[in-house]
Design an enzyme around this catalytic site. Sequence first.
Site, PDB file in Angstrom:
ATOM      1  N   HIS A 535     -23.122  11.588 -32.470  1.00 39.66           N
ATOM      2  CA  HIS A 535     -23.045  10.697 -33.625  1.00 39.66           C
ATOM      3  C   HIS A 535     -21.863   9.742 -33.525  1.00 39.66           C
ATOM      4  O   HIS A 535     -22.043   8.546 -33.328  1.00 39.66           O
ATOM      5  CB  HIS A 535     -22.968  11.525 -34.912  1.00 39.66           C
ATOM      6  CG  HIS A 535     -22.948  10.697 -36.153  1.00 39.66           C
ATOM      7  ND1 HIS A 535     -22.403  11.154 -37.335  1.00 39.66           N
ATOM      8  CD2 HIS A 535     -23.373   9.439 -36.406  1.00 39.66           C
ATOM      9  CE1 HIS A 535     -22.513  10.210 -38.260  1.00 39.66           C
ATOM     10  NE2 HIS A 535     -23.094   9.166 -37.716  1.00 39.66           N
ATOM     11  N   HIS A 540     -21.257   5.105 -33.230  1.00 39.53           N
ATOM     12  CA  HIS A 540     -20.200   4.374 -33.930  1.00 39.53           C
ATOM     13  C   HIS A 540     -19.191   3.733 -32.971  1.00 39.53           C
ATOM     14  O   HIS A 540     -18.949   2.524 -33.008  1.00 39.53           O
ATOM     15  CB  HIS A 540     -19.464   5.316 -34.883  1.00 39.53           C
ATOM     16  CG  HIS A 540     -20.202   5.623 -36.133  1.00 39.53           C
ATOM     17  ND1 HIS A 540     -19.928   5.019 -37.336  1.00 39.53           N
ATOM     18  CD2 HIS A 540     -21.219   6.490 -36.381  1.00 39.53           C
ATOM     19  CE1 HIS A 540     -20.734   5.488 -38.265  1.00 39.53           C
ATOM     20  NE2 HIS A 540     -21.532   6.385 -37.715  1.00 39.53           N
ATOM     21  N   HIS A 726     -28.899   5.816 -33.929  1.00 38.23           N
ATOM     22  CA  HIS A 726     -28.013   6.210 -35.026  1.00 38.23           C
ATOM     23  C   HIS A 726     -28.800   6.829 -36.168  1.00 38.23           C
ATOM     24  O   HIS A 726     -28.378   7.833 -36.754  1.00 38.23           O
ATOM     25  CB  HIS A 726     -27.201   5.018 -35.535  1.00 38.23           C
ATOM     26  CG  HIS A 726     -26.319   5.379 -36.687  1.00 38.23           C
ATOM     27  ND1 HIS A 726     -26.628   5.056 -38.002  1.00 38.23           N
ATOM     28  CD2 HIS A 726     -25.152   6.066 -36.743  1.00 38.23           C
ATOM     29  CE1 HIS A 726     -25.691   5.521 -38.799  1.00 38.23           C
ATOM     30  NE2 HIS A 726     -24.784   6.140 -38.079  1.00 38.23           N
ATOM     31  N   ASN A 730     -28.093  10.579 -37.632  1.00 44.45           N
ATOM     32  CA  ASN A 730     -27.304  10.503 -38.863  1.00 44.45           C
ATOM     33  C   ASN A 730     -28.066  10.932 -40.112  1.00 44.45           C
ATOM     34  O   ASN A 730     -27.609  11.788 -40.860  1.00 44.45           O
ATOM     35  CB  ASN A 730     -26.773   9.087 -39.077  1.00 44.45           C
ATOM     36  CG  ASN A 730     -25.917   8.995 -40.331  1.00 44.45           C
ATOM     37  OD1 ASN A 730     -24.797   9.484 -40.372  1.00 44.45           O
ATOM     38  ND2 ASN A 730     -26.463   8.381 -41.382  1.00 44.45           N
TER      39      ASN A 730
END
Length: 881
Positions: A535, A540, A726, A730
């Site tokens: 993650h 990110h 993502h 997430n």
Amino acid sequence: MGIFPPCDSSEVMEKLLGSVCGKTRDDPIPTPSKIKGKVVLMKKNVMDSTDLWASFVDRVHEVFGRGISLQLISAEHFDSNDPKRGRLGKQAYLEDWVTKLTSLKAEDEACYDVEFDDCLGIPGAFVVRNRHHSQIYLKSLTLDDVPGHAGPLHFVCDSWVYPSRRYDSDRLFFSNKAYLPSETPPPLIVYREQELKNLRGKGSGELKEWDRVYDYAFYNDLGSPEKGEDHARPVLGGPAYPYPRRARTGRAPNKKDPNTESRLFLLNLNIYVPRDEKFTQVKFSDFIGYAIKSVGQVLVPEIKAVFDKTFNEFDTYNDILSIYEKRTQLPDDKSLAKIKDCVPWELLRELIRSDGERFLNFPVPEVIQADNTAWRTDEEFGREMLAGVNPVVIRLLEEFPPRSKLDTEVYGNQDSVITREEMEKNMNDLTVDEAIEKKKLFILDHHDALMPYLRRINTTSTKTYATRTLLLLEDDGTLKPLAIELSLPHESGDSHGAVSRVFTPCQGGVGGMIWQLAKAYAAVNDSGFHQLISHWLNTHAVIEPFSIATNRQMSTLHPIYKLLKPHFRDTIHINALARHTLINAGGILETTVFPGRYAMEMSSLVYSNWNFTDQALPKDLLKRGMAVPDPSRPHGLRLLIEDYPFAVDGLEIWSAINLWVAEYCSLYYPTDEKVTGDVELQSWWKEVREVGHGDLSDKPWWPEMATRNDLIECCTIVIWVASALHAAVNFGQYAYAGYLPNRPTVSRRFMPEPGSPEYAELEHEENHEAAFLKTITAQFQTLLGVSLIEMLSRHSTDEIYLGQRETPYWTGDQQPVRAFERFSASLVEIEDRIKNRNLDPALRNRTGPVQMPYMLLYPNTSDETKKGGLNVKGIPNSVSI
């Protein structure tokens, strides 16, 4: 002398320079005319109705004529006084600025008329000057009846414009027409270059909220060394701890350690990011609201725990279920008086109300909605490796026993000690060799990633293992766990290798409880790896440098900027907030996830082996052995586990993105020479490699950006990672890990040894639940972690999803618009196929024992997700939460 007829010098300049733009010497200069326009914006007082002083000063400025002015810039004619710049029209002011009433709602916009004198030729840009006391949010400018232009001419701005005194040069915006650098209308070239120079900044000094600077920095803002050694953290970035770069703030060095950047007060969320990268007011309000709600949900059970028989412990599974099922009744005031010194009740009581009630419980996570015990089954344990929140680690087992890649001179023998006999007793009469040959053995391997840090991690309150989990692919497509290996560093030192124990499935009694604990240790590893690597790091952190480089090196006129920009929305801001409260020393992640203070340092070790091209889903699946090449398939792969929900849905999304990107890029790059000749594109790619991911710049796997296929591959990977990957790792966090026994993040004691008091607990069935809960995440950590992932799993009410654009005028070129419409339509078709697969009872991994359909890669192109909230459906365009 006397050769040329007498004429005005400006006319000569106009005719000479006009030939550069394709005008002949004898072309007549157009007769000036009026151009009507509409400006859409939001005033500061609308966005922040509490700033009464700013509103008052702005009104005074307006009375004295200090308002908003705009000047058009010609894309066809040069300025007679500056042969490098497009001709500037006269200043025009917004009409009815003072008298027009505007709403106080943050999301409401106001439309103003404006009338321009013709700038001579089609406008390609405009200058805006804000003479007010406060900033405005400039949404768009639309011009009607522009001479020589068919239909309205759109300028999509979507930018905060601060008072002119805050800028060293004028703010300008280009029309929505896309141009490669070499094809830019000559009168706009200098403006294009100057705007990029402004965005790069000077490379030094503290950046202020009105600055628009995109620049790089190390992760040197995580520690607080002034609080002592326990709060110091190494700088991430550079040879010692390689890491992607983050956006620079320029804050002063920490007084204790000049290599560390000073930090803001915890409740001060005004962290510098380029102003246009900040959350909208709507999203920021959602974000703060969810955070406050979550704090309340943590406090109520903690207050109640003061009166429990075991403080800071859940005693039974029912204790955990009670935080979901109904509104919690607080202890009465007399009871609260007993704990007034340890709980800031009076301070927080009024802040944490919701819907007229004192407190709300957590929503029931999907993993326990249909059955609150099915998560314990072996089938669900295996299924979540294919359809859970971390479906990107499992791989094919190609040799037995599994071998370590750690340096034997440093770590000794780290190879697995699992035996064939331990495996084969549950393999349906298959041998290990037969299963490997038939590609039926798989492994979830967290051993090598954790072992280098495990000794240090276990000096804290954490007591955990490095794990390997081996699984068999059954004939019905499900995965059966066969063995779990728990490894610790050798007591005599790392070079002596690992000390390992192997556990195999068992049902009931002490053996069944031991097996449940073994699965919990494996889940703890997987939860930590998921948060830190799958993650945080792999979406990110790795995307942020692409966002910075895109804004520094590619003009808003660039077609690749228009392609990629939606996929960077809010990323820089959410990452800044993460550094402030989540991944910092003593932050929520260190508090709730087992690596603790070593978490970010450990992610640096994993990043040193990161590979950009491996982020392409087909290549990732091939590398993990989860697929083999098959040219007959649309995406060129055959999955070894046909019912692998993440991969099945992901390959369809990947293929749709890849087709859209290929079609889009081919419109602007008909040849490879166009790619190599694009100076902005080449500067962008050079900066991504050498600065943004500079610690890995010497790796041979970086594409050269020498062909159109290179460009298509790179853009597809960026969009896939920022959007679909993502979303997959997430938005299922709360659905699966909101019930923490299913995805514990910490283990607090080692596996019980026969003869120990802990083992004796397991011999009495009535103690099984308490023993399990004493081993995994404690109550406070559980509540804090669950509150965090509830907030991070929510879609914002203003989210923009894959297949959507914020405005239909994102480009003035019609072919890309039609291509994008085809892309959006393909996502609708994918939705239908996902729905059908989830209804197919033969595909047992689609819903599993917990009866939870796999929807994490369901695009949800309808308006359903626009209301936001806790919804596993929907793929946002960007890493936005």
